[in-house]
Write a protein that holds these residues in place. Sequence first.
Motif, PDB file in Angstrom:
ATOM      1  N   VAL A  76       0.789  -0.794  -0.024  1.00  0.00           N
ATOM      2  CA  VAL A  76      -0.174   0.050   0.093  1.00  0.00           C
ATOM      3  C   VAL A  76       0.484   1.389  -0.064  1.00  0.00           C
ATOM      4  N   ASP A  77       0.321   2.204  -0.780  1.00  0.00           N
ATOM      5  CA  ASP A  77       1.423   3.152  -0.893  1.00  0.00           C
ATOM      6  C   ASP A  77       0.632   4.527  -0.529  1.00  0.00           C
ATOM      7  N   TYR A  78       1.527   5.495   0.161  1.00  0.00           N
ATOM      8  CA  TYR A  78       0.881   6.531   0.337  1.00  0.00           C
ATOM      9  C   TYR A  78       1.829   7.873   0.259  1.00  0.00           C
TER      10      TYR A  78
ATOM     11  N   ILE B 191      -8.082  -0.119   5.120  1.00  0.00           N
ATOM     12  CA  ILE B 191      -6.702  -0.018   4.739  1.00  0.00           C
ATOM     13  C   ILE B 191      -6.627   1.726   5.379  1.00  0.00           C
ATOM     14  N   PRO B 192      -5.744   2.141   6.092  1.00  0.00           N
ATOM     15  CA  PRO B 192      -5.938   3.293   6.333  1.00  0.00           C
ATOM     16  C   PRO B 192      -6.011   4.092   4.751  1.00  0.00           C
ATOM     17  N   VAL B 193      -7.413   5.039   4.528  1.00  0.00           N
ATOM     18  CA  VAL B 193      -7.774   5.980   3.450  1.00  0.00           C
ATOM     19  C   VAL B 193      -6.713   7.016   3.708  1.00  0.00           C
ATOM     20  N   LYS B 194      -6.748   7.671   4.436  1.00  0.00           N
ATOM     21  CA  LYS B 194      -6.618   9.210   5.391  1.00  0.00           C
ATOM     22  C   LYS B 194      -5.276   9.547   6.592  1.00  0.00           C
TER      23      LYS B 194
ATOM     24  N   GLU C 197      -2.289   4.417  -3.813  1.00  0.00           N
ATOM     25  CA  GLU C 197      -2.270   2.925  -4.529  1.00  0.00           C
ATOM     26  C   GLU C 197      -2.578   1.420  -3.874  1.00  0.00           C
ATOM     27  N   GLY C 198      -2.943   0.557  -3.616  1.00  0.00           N
ATOM     28  CA  GLY C 198      -3.372  -0.744  -3.351  1.00  0.00           C
ATOM     29  C   GLY C 198      -2.581  -2.076  -4.014  1.00  0.00           C
TER      30      GLY C 198
ATOM     31  N   ARG D 119     -14.355   2.140  -2.034  1.00  0.00           N
ATOM     32  CA  ARG D 119     -14.400   3.422  -3.341  1.00  0.00           C
ATOM     33  C   ARG D 119     -15.456   3.196  -3.647  1.00  0.00           C
ATOM     34  N   VAL D 120     -16.460   4.653  -3.428  1.00  0.00           N
ATOM     35  CA  VAL D 120     -17.945   4.790  -3.972  1.00  0.00           C
ATOM     36  C   VAL D 120     -17.463   5.208  -5.666  1.00  0.00           C
TER      37      VAL D 120
END
Length: 285
Positions: free
Chosen positions: A48-50, A251-254, A270-271, A281-282
């Motif tokens: 998972v990338d941030y 997964i943490p989104v923010k 990205e995951g 994801r909406v």
Amino acid sequence: MKARHLLLPIKTALAVCAFKGLPLLGMVLLQGSVTHAQTLSFQANEEVDYELYYKWGLVFSKAGNATFKVTESYFEGQPAWQYSLLFRSAGIVEKLYRMRDTMACYYSKVPRLLYSSKHSDEGDYYSVDELRFRYEPANQVAIASRRYTLKKVKIDTLLVAESPVSDMLGGTLYLRALAAGTLRSGDDFPLTVAIGRDLVTMRFRDSGQRIVEHKGVKYRTRHFYIDIEDEAFEQPKAAAEVWIGDDANHIPVKVRAKLKLGAVEAYLKEGRNLRAPMDCRVVMP
């Protein structure tokens, strides 16, 4: 104030607050401890990338990139999970205070946190932190903590705390595990984090479901406040906030952490090789 001292809390925010953050932010469904599990919400080779940003007044600058990865490995000859983080500074932080941090946790297949390390490369300064966890009766955890540079040992001590206990990186698994459970708005959960000579007290408070939007993409999330008793943060209560994706991956989104000067925010980029589709994801019609 020197840039080194000004920007040092960004690393703390990343690791402690949910990743690291978030820093800091799936491995287990807890039963009163971060080290005991019922279910896994990831699979081997998850990545998972941030992207991290630093905010201070009108300043909104890229601060760094972080990648989290889960792999199957071995620790002292026994099968284990390895959970790792690679952080690289960017933007204004790269110009003022270069950082290259590598963190790794080893969990038994139970899973139970056994060992963690943090290698910090700040250009003119290199250090290694190591923690070894030993589980005692009466819910006690003994942590052998060492910090050393290329020249000398700076910390060599034994910490003792009541479970649940983790290192900075493992705190993200604790939070993902909470999101995997049955929660009610207002629930709160304690965690002690070992950092060097210190035991940092944290508390995660669930505030219910929220919608998060970043770069035109919306996510359904579970929102948590994090109280952190640490000098890096101006105020302990709600020192950080984390939005966890409300699907099977958790997964943490923010992540947002308030610092003494400004704030740091991390956003999911990205995951890869996730256990389940990102149904949080909406999708707009």
